[in-house]
Structures are given as C-alpha cells and as structure tokens.
Design a protein around this motif. Structure first.
Motif, PDB file in Angstrom:
ATOM      1  N   THR A 256       0.830  -1.204   0.000  1.00 40.62           N
ATOM      2  CA  THR A 256       0.000   0.000   0.000  1.00 40.62           C
ATOM      3  C   THR A 256       0.863   1.251   0.000  1.00 40.62           C
ATOM      4  N   HIS A 278      -3.014  -6.150  -3.213  1.00 38.17           N
ATOM      5  CA  HIS A 278      -3.131  -4.780  -3.693  1.00 38.17           C
ATOM      6  C   HIS A 278      -4.490  -4.596  -4.347  1.00 38.17           C
ATOM      7  N   GLN A 279      -5.160  -3.529  -3.991  1.00 40.01           N
ATOM      8  CA  GLN A 279      -6.463  -3.231  -4.578  1.00 40.01           C
ATOM      9  C   GLN A 279      -6.304  -2.190  -5.681  1.00 40.01           C
ATOM     10  N   PHE A 280      -6.820  -2.515  -6.864  1.00 41.05           N
ATOM     11  CA  PHE A 280      -6.692  -1.637  -8.030  1.00 41.05           C
ATOM     12  C   PHE A 280      -8.025  -0.988  -8.359  1.00 41.05           C
ATOM     13  N   SER A 281      -7.952   0.278  -8.736  1.00 44.78           N
ATOM     14  CA  SER A 281      -9.113   0.910  -9.354  1.00 44.78           C
ATOM     15  C   SER A 281      -8.619   1.921 -10.374  1.00 44.78           C
ATOM     16  N   PHE A 282      -9.436   2.214 -11.359  1.00 39.97           N
ATOM     17  CA  PHE A 282      -9.046   3.125 -12.432  1.00 39.97           C
ATOM     18  C   PHE A 282      -8.689   4.504 -11.883  1.00 39.97           C
ATOM     19  N   PHE A 283      -9.409   4.963 -10.869  1.00 42.26           N
ATOM     20  CA  PHE A 283      -9.248   6.330 -10.396  1.00 42.26           C
ATOM     21  C   PHE A 283      -8.155   6.502  -9.351  1.00 42.26           C
ATOM     22  N   THR A 284      -7.644   5.396  -8.784  1.00 40.30           N
ATOM     23  CA  THR A 284      -6.588   5.515  -7.776  1.00 40.30           C
ATOM     24  C   THR A 284      -5.225   5.085  -8.306  1.00 40.30           C
ATOM     25  N   ASN A 285      -5.179   4.301  -9.369  1.00 41.77           N
ATOM     26  CA  ASN A 285      -3.911   3.837  -9.913  1.00 41.77           C
ATOM     27  C   ASN A 285      -3.318   4.916 -10.824  1.00 41.77           C
ATOM     28  N   TYR A 287      -1.769   6.596 -13.900  1.00 43.34           N
ATOM     29  CA  TYR A 287      -1.925   6.129 -15.282  1.00 43.34           C
ATOM     30  C   TYR A 287      -0.697   5.365 -15.770  1.00 43.34           C
ATOM     31  N   TYR A 290       2.012  -0.006 -13.015  1.00 41.45           N
ATOM     32  CA  TYR A 290       1.520  -1.349 -12.751  1.00 41.45           C
ATOM     33  C   TYR A 290       2.280  -2.028 -11.625  1.00 41.45           C
TER      34      TYR A 290
END
Length: 349
Positions: A256, A278-285, A287, A290
């Motif tokens: 984290t 690890h938790q992924f989301s479009f708005f927190t990762n 651009y 990876y």
C-alpha cells in the motif's frame, strides 16, 4: 555428515547426521563453504502445509544459498568444472528441457508441475550441510573471491538483481527515483545494485534505524516509518512519485505504501512473499503504472551478480555461524536479530 533437516511441516528443523551424498550423472559433489539462512526457509518449516501451493515434501536438507569447493565429478561432467575450484550454486532446478530452462530460466520452467522439487534446499537436499550435490551447469566460478561471503548472492543477490534489471527502462534518464522497502539481506543488496546500475536517486525505508543507516552508507536517502512516510517519500521526489519501487517485504501495508508513491508510468515490483494484496481501481492507480512480481533470476544473471561482487560493486553483510550454531542462526533470524545474512560455515567451529 551433519546437516540441517526439515523433517515435517510446521516443525523447527533438526541438526542431525545424514549420509554423505554422491553426485549423479551431470552433477558434482561440493564441500560446502557457506550456506545462507533465508526467511523463505522459515516459511517452509513454519507456514506451509502438505498440498499447499509451493509446499515441498519433507524430509530434505535446507539451504538454497550455497557456495563450495568441487570435490568430485559425476558421470559425464567435464570441461569448465575444476576439482578444487570455488563455485556459487544456482539454486532453482527446472526440467532442463523446456524453452525457459534452455534460456537459464529454471525459475519459470514450463513443466514445473512435473518437477519433484523447486530448488536445492527447496525439495531437493540443499547446502545447510557439510557436503551437497548440484547440477554442473548450475555452478558459477568464484575465482579467488571469498566463497563464504559470496554464498548469499545466489538468492539475496540474484533476486534483487533480476528485479532491478527488469525495471531498468523505468529508471533511464535524469531525475529518476527508485524506492526500496525492507532493508534486510535482499533490500541492502538491492540498494547497492540500484546505485551501481542506475543514476536514479535511491530512497530506502525500514523499521530498523540500523538498517536505514546501512542503506545510507551505500548512498540511499532514507525515510522512517510512521504517519508521514508516504508524504516524506513524495517530498524527496518533488511530489512526482517514484519511477520504480521494490517491496522486499510483500505485506499489505508495505505494498500500500509503495502504491501510494508511484509516479505515472511507474513499476512496482513485489519481491517479498509476506502474502500481501493490492487493490486496483481506475481512479486511484497512476496512469500506465503497474504492479508485478518476480521470482529469483536466471543462471546467466547469476554470472553477472558474481561479476559485480568480484568488482566490489556489491557486498553482502554476513554474520557467520558454525554448524554447531546452525539452528541458532534460524532462531535469531526468526526473532529479527540477524543484521544482513546469516551464513552457516561447516568448516568453522
């Protein structure tokens, strides 16, 4: 001969007498110079259970970070292997026939499900003993370098080296930043490798003040733990974030932390096997950044690690134990009392 044996799941290993091994076709017999005690060994005897992915069936001799002197050659071994020569042992053992193994990538063997063991010391008898056997093509010559201090390089050197090499495209150019989380045996060498191979500013963090001091001695900027850890790391980067992060712990909190300081287009490599997620989301990762993982490295890369060691670019911090003290080495490792790498030296005592 005496050896440290993993006898059953969830049981502390034993120091006992076992038969001296004989080299089979394509193998060599080595008199062990040094064998590193690794946290992976603790996972083997403390945490794995029968049938669990990654579990290796006991009994077998521990020790997957090994060096030694060749004493005898098995059938068909000739050429570059010299009796009496000092060698570092590449640990992983794949099938030896698939495309991956042909490239020296035994760690990613395409037939791993059919191979009876993962590595020397992980399913197959390892080097936490007076003698061991190994495939001849898995030996890397050490020349006149100290084989005891070199022993941890077969994992604690090779694993961070492979991880850093894979991330080099992210660290090319000026103004780049790399983060190392966890400054144990692998993390300390990781700092040294990053300093030798890149021009990136290396940021390092660990719970222990003495570990941070050691990383600073190797040229890293260190950050402590606590509520401002993420903020302090970002401050070092001018707010941009790090281009490559290497988590040598692999717990959810450390992953984290690393994820929170990534720059756009960055690479986070989870090397430690503490089981974090690890938790992924479009708005927190960020651009095009990876999260990935790596496992050990190739035998060809181990040759490069030895080249760096012989050139003085990397140097593992080693605490030596005699064979009589081998179990104490594991106890101290479990209690967090080993600084650097514990190496069992069968010839001392």
């Amino acid at each position: 001969m005496r050896a440290v044996v993993f006898e059953d799941y969830e049981q502390f290993p034993s120091l006992k007498d076992v038969p001296k091994p004989e080299p089979g076709p394509g193998e060599v017999l080595l008199r062990v110079a040094g064998s590193g005690a690794c946290h992976s060994d603790i996972s083997v005897y403390r945490h794995f259970r029968e049938g669990q992915p990654g579990a290796q069936k006991p009994p077998f001799v521990l020790g997957h970070e090994n060096s030694g002197w060749v004493e005898a050659l098995g059938e068909g071994v000739s050429g570059r292997v010299e009796v009496g020569g000092a060698y570092l042992v590449y640990g992983p053992t794949g099938c030896g026939h698939c495309r991956r193994c042909a490239r020296g990538q035994d760690t990613y063997c395409e037939n791993a499900a059919t191979v009876p063991h993962m590595a020397v010391g992980l399913g197959r008898d390892g080097g936490m003993a007076e003698y061991m056997t190994a495939p001849a093509h898995h030996l890397v010559p050490l020349g006149d370098a100290d084989p005891v201090d070199a022993a941890p390089l077969s994992d604690a050197g090779l694993t961070p080296y492979h991880a850093v090499k894979e991330a080099l495209p992210h660290l090319e150019g000026g103004g780049r930043h790399a983060l190392v989380i966890g400054l144990g045996g692998l993390g300390q060498i990781g700092v040294q490798i990053l300093r030798a191979l890149t021009g990136a500013t290396v940021i390092a963090t660990d719970l222990k003040e003495e570990a941070r001091a050691e990383a600073e001695a190797h040229g890293a900027i260190t950050v402590g733990t606590g509520e401002r850890q993420v903020e302090e790391i970002r401050e070092v980067t001018g707010g941009r974030g790090v281009d490559a992060a290497f988590d040598f712990v692999g717990a959810s909190p450390t992953i984290t932390t690393a994820a929170a300081v990534m720059a756009q287009g960055g690479r986070l490599t989870v090397v430690g096997i503490a089981g974090g997620t690890h938790q992924f989301s479009f708005f927190t990762n960020p651009y095009e950044s990876y999260v990935t993982n790596t496992y050990w490295g190739t035998v060809g890369e181990l040759w490069e690690v030895v080249d760096m060691y012989r050139a003085g670019q990397i140097r593992p911090e080693v605490e030596r134990f005699s064979m009589d003290e081998a179990l104490d080495a594991y106890r101290k490792l479990e209690e967090g009392e080993v600084f650097g790498r514990a190496v069992v030296v069968p010839g001392e005592g």
